[in-house]
Design a protein around this motif. Structure first.
Motif, PDB file in Angstrom:
ATOM      1  N   UNK A  70       0.797  -1.227   0.000  1.00 25.03           N
ATOM      2  CA  UNK A  70       0.000   0.000   0.000  1.00 25.03           C
ATOM      3  C   UNK A  70       0.830   1.277   0.000  1.00 25.03           C
ATOM      4  N   UNK A  71       2.133   1.160   0.142  1.00 23.59           N
ATOM      5  CA  UNK A  71       2.993   2.328   0.259  1.00 23.59           C
ATOM      6  C   UNK A  71       2.791   3.292  -0.907  1.00 23.59           C
ATOM      7  N   UNK A  72       2.734   4.579  -0.647  1.00 19.20           N
ATOM      8  CA  UNK A  72       2.876   5.288   0.622  1.00 19.20           C
ATOM      9  C   UNK A  72       1.532   5.605   1.298  1.00 19.20           C
ATOM     10  N   UNK A  73       0.490   4.942   0.892  1.00 20.23           N
ATOM     11  CA  UNK A  73      -0.851   5.219   1.438  1.00 20.23           C
ATOM     12  C   UNK A  73      -0.959   4.815   2.904  1.00 20.23           C
ATOM     13  N   UNK A  74      -1.885   5.435   3.590  1.00 20.90           N
ATOM     14  CA  UNK A  74      -2.184   5.116   4.978  1.00 20.90           C
ATOM     15  C   UNK A  74      -2.905   3.774   5.046  1.00 20.90           C
ATOM     16  N   UNK A  75      -2.488   2.935   5.985  1.00 21.15           N
ATOM     17  CA  UNK A  75      -3.187   1.682   6.262  1.00 21.15           C
ATOM     18  C   UNK A  75      -3.778   1.831   7.661  1.00 21.15           C
ATOM     19  N   UNK A  76      -5.084   1.770   7.738  1.00 23.42           N
ATOM     20  CA  UNK A  76      -5.769   1.971   9.018  1.00 23.42           C
ATOM     21  C   UNK A  76      -5.499   0.818   9.974  1.00 23.42           C
ATOM     22  N   UNK A  77      -5.432   1.161  11.251  1.00 25.89           N
ATOM     23  CA  UNK A  77      -5.127   0.136  12.257  1.00 25.89           C
ATOM     24  C   UNK A  77      -6.168  -0.964  12.283  1.00 25.89           C
ATOM     25  N   UNK A  91      -8.236  -7.211  23.261  1.00 23.63           N
ATOM     26  CA  UNK A  91      -8.632  -5.962  23.908  1.00 23.63           C
ATOM     27  C   UNK A  91      -7.444  -5.032  24.137  1.00 23.63           C
ATOM     28  N   UNK A  92      -6.308  -5.594  24.486  1.00 21.10           N
ATOM     29  CA  UNK A  92      -5.146  -4.738  24.735  1.00 21.10           C
ATOM     30  C   UNK A  92      -4.522  -4.297  23.415  1.00 21.10           C
ATOM     31  N   UNK A  93      -3.533  -3.431  23.509  1.00 17.65           N
ATOM     32  CA  UNK A  93      -2.963  -2.833  22.301  1.00 17.65           C
ATOM     33  C   UNK A  93      -1.768  -3.640  21.783  1.00 17.65           C
ATOM     34  N   UNK A  94      -2.032  -4.881  21.385  1.00 22.94           N
ATOM     35  CA  UNK A  94      -0.981  -5.768  20.889  1.00 22.94           C
ATOM     36  C   UNK A  94      -0.431  -5.269  19.554  1.00 22.94           C
ATOM     37  N   UNK A  95      -1.283  -4.668  18.733  1.00 20.42           N
ATOM     38  CA  UNK A  95      -0.816  -4.161  17.439  1.00 20.42           C
ATOM     39  C   UNK A  95       0.292  -3.140  17.635  1.00 20.42           C
ATOM     40  N   UNK A  96       0.121  -2.251  18.579  1.00 19.90           N
ATOM     41  CA  UNK A  96       1.138  -1.222  18.819  1.00 19.90           C
ATOM     42  C   UNK A  96       2.471  -1.871  19.187  1.00 19.90           C
ATOM     43  N   UNK A 117       3.864   6.565  12.023  1.00 19.16           N
ATOM     44  CA  UNK A 117       2.586   6.424  12.707  1.00 19.16           C
ATOM     45  C   UNK A 117       1.756   7.664  12.427  1.00 19.16           C
ATOM     46  N   UNK A 118       0.510   7.469  12.036  1.00 16.56           N
ATOM     47  CA  UNK A 118      -0.431   8.570  11.858  1.00 16.56           C
ATOM     48  C   UNK A 118      -1.378   8.484  13.051  1.00 16.56           C
ATOM     49  N   UNK A 119      -1.187   9.391  14.009  1.00 17.62           N
ATOM     50  CA  UNK A 119      -1.890   9.324  15.293  1.00 17.62           C
ATOM     51  C   UNK A 119      -3.400   9.173  15.112  1.00 17.62           C
ATOM     52  N   UNK A 120      -3.948   8.168  15.801  1.00 21.34           N
ATOM     53  CA  UNK A 120      -5.386   7.940  15.796  1.00 21.34           C
ATOM     54  C   UNK A 120      -5.932   7.312  14.526  1.00 21.34           C
ATOM     55  N   UNK A 121      -5.055   7.035  13.543  1.00 19.57           N
ATOM     56  CA  UNK A 121      -5.533   6.505  12.263  1.00 19.57           C
ATOM     57  C   UNK A 121      -4.889   5.191  11.851  1.00 19.57           C
ATOM     58  N   UNK A 122      -3.558   5.186  11.758  1.00 19.81           N
ATOM     59  CA  UNK A 122      -2.892   3.981  11.282  1.00 19.81           C
ATOM     60  C   UNK A 122      -1.424   4.210  11.032  1.00 19.81           C
ATOM     61  N   UNK A 123      -0.902   3.567   9.970  1.00 23.15           N
ATOM     62  CA  UNK A 123       0.528   3.591   9.694  1.00 23.15           C
ATOM     63  C   UNK A 123       0.766   3.753   8.199  1.00 23.15           C
ATOM     64  N   UNK A 124       1.960   4.299   7.886  1.00 25.42           N
ATOM     65  CA  UNK A 124       2.407   4.457   6.501  1.00 25.42           C
ATOM     66  C   UNK A 124       3.833   3.964   6.381  1.00 25.42           C
ATOM     67  N   UNK A 125       4.191   3.547   5.177  1.00 25.18           N
ATOM     68  CA  UNK A 125       5.558   3.127   4.907  1.00 25.18           C
ATOM     69  C   UNK A 125       6.030   3.866   3.673  1.00 25.18           C
ATOM     70  N   UNK A 126       7.118   4.587   3.785  1.00 23.90           N
ATOM     71  CA  UNK A 126       7.657   5.303   2.637  1.00 23.90           C
ATOM     72  C   UNK A 126       8.598   6.412   3.070  1.00 23.90           C
ATOM     73  N   UNK A 127       9.286   7.012   2.105  1.00 32.67           N
ATOM     74  CA  UNK A 127      10.197   8.113   2.379  1.00 32.67           C
ATOM     75  C   UNK A 127       9.463   9.447   2.264  1.00 32.67           C
ATOM     76  N   UNK A 128       9.903  10.415   3.021  1.00 31.76           N
ATOM     77  CA  UNK A 128       9.378  11.771   2.899  1.00 31.76           C
ATOM     78  C   UNK A 128       7.959  11.943   3.405  1.00 31.76           C
ATOM     79  N   UNK A 129       7.505  11.057   4.293  1.00 30.66           N
ATOM     80  CA  UNK A 129       6.170  11.177   4.835  1.00 30.66           C
ATOM     81  C   UNK A 129       6.220  11.949   6.140  1.00 30.66           C
TER      82      UNK A 129
END
Length: 132
Positions: A70-77, A91-96, A117-129
């Motif tokens: 999906x790079x460089x798009x945001x992938x929601x948690x 229930x706990x935050x194992x993903x984090x 990390x995009x706070x409250x949304x998800x994660x991105x992978x790429x340069x210059x983000x």
């Protein structure tokens, strides 16, 4: 090939593809995913950054594969959680915790960070983000 039970179906599918590819003796370049100097060979399940092999657990490989595709798009948690735990998200935050270890493996020694990390949304992978 040896698989320890219980095995995730996604990992079993990848291993079966590798076995089929070995019998054919062909190397399919479409099985190599790359972002900057990060390289993920789907055929061998090897992950490397700047030529250095990175140790990955099956869960982190699954997370990384989705992020690279999906790079460089945001992938929601929620999507990442569904990929790993289907309908049984803990229930706990194992993903984090998994993302922390993935970031440590991918960005640990690199001067240019790829995993954001995009706070409250998800994660991105790429340069210059941005980290927003």
């Amino acid at each position: 090939d040896y698989v320890v039970k219980p095995v995730a179906l996604a990992e079993l599918e990848i291993r079966l593809r590798v076995l089929v590819q070995r019998t054919r003796g062909a190397v399919d370049e479409s099985q190599v995913l790359e972002v900057a100097d990060l390289r993920f060979d789907l055929g061998t399940l090897e992950v490397s950054r700047a030529g250095k092999t990175l140790a990955m657990t099956p869960v982190r490989r699954q997370l990384l594969e989705l992020l690279i595709r999906r790079s460089p798009a945001l992938v929601r948690r929620e999507e990442l959680e569904t990929l790993i735990w289907k309908d049984d998200v803990p229930d706990n935050d194992v993903l984090r915790s998994h993302m922390h270890m993935l970031r440590k493996a991918v960005d640990g020694e690199a001067s240019r960070k790829l995993l954001k990390t995009v706070a409250g949304s998800g994660y991105r992978l790429g340069l210059g983000l941005s980290d927003e």
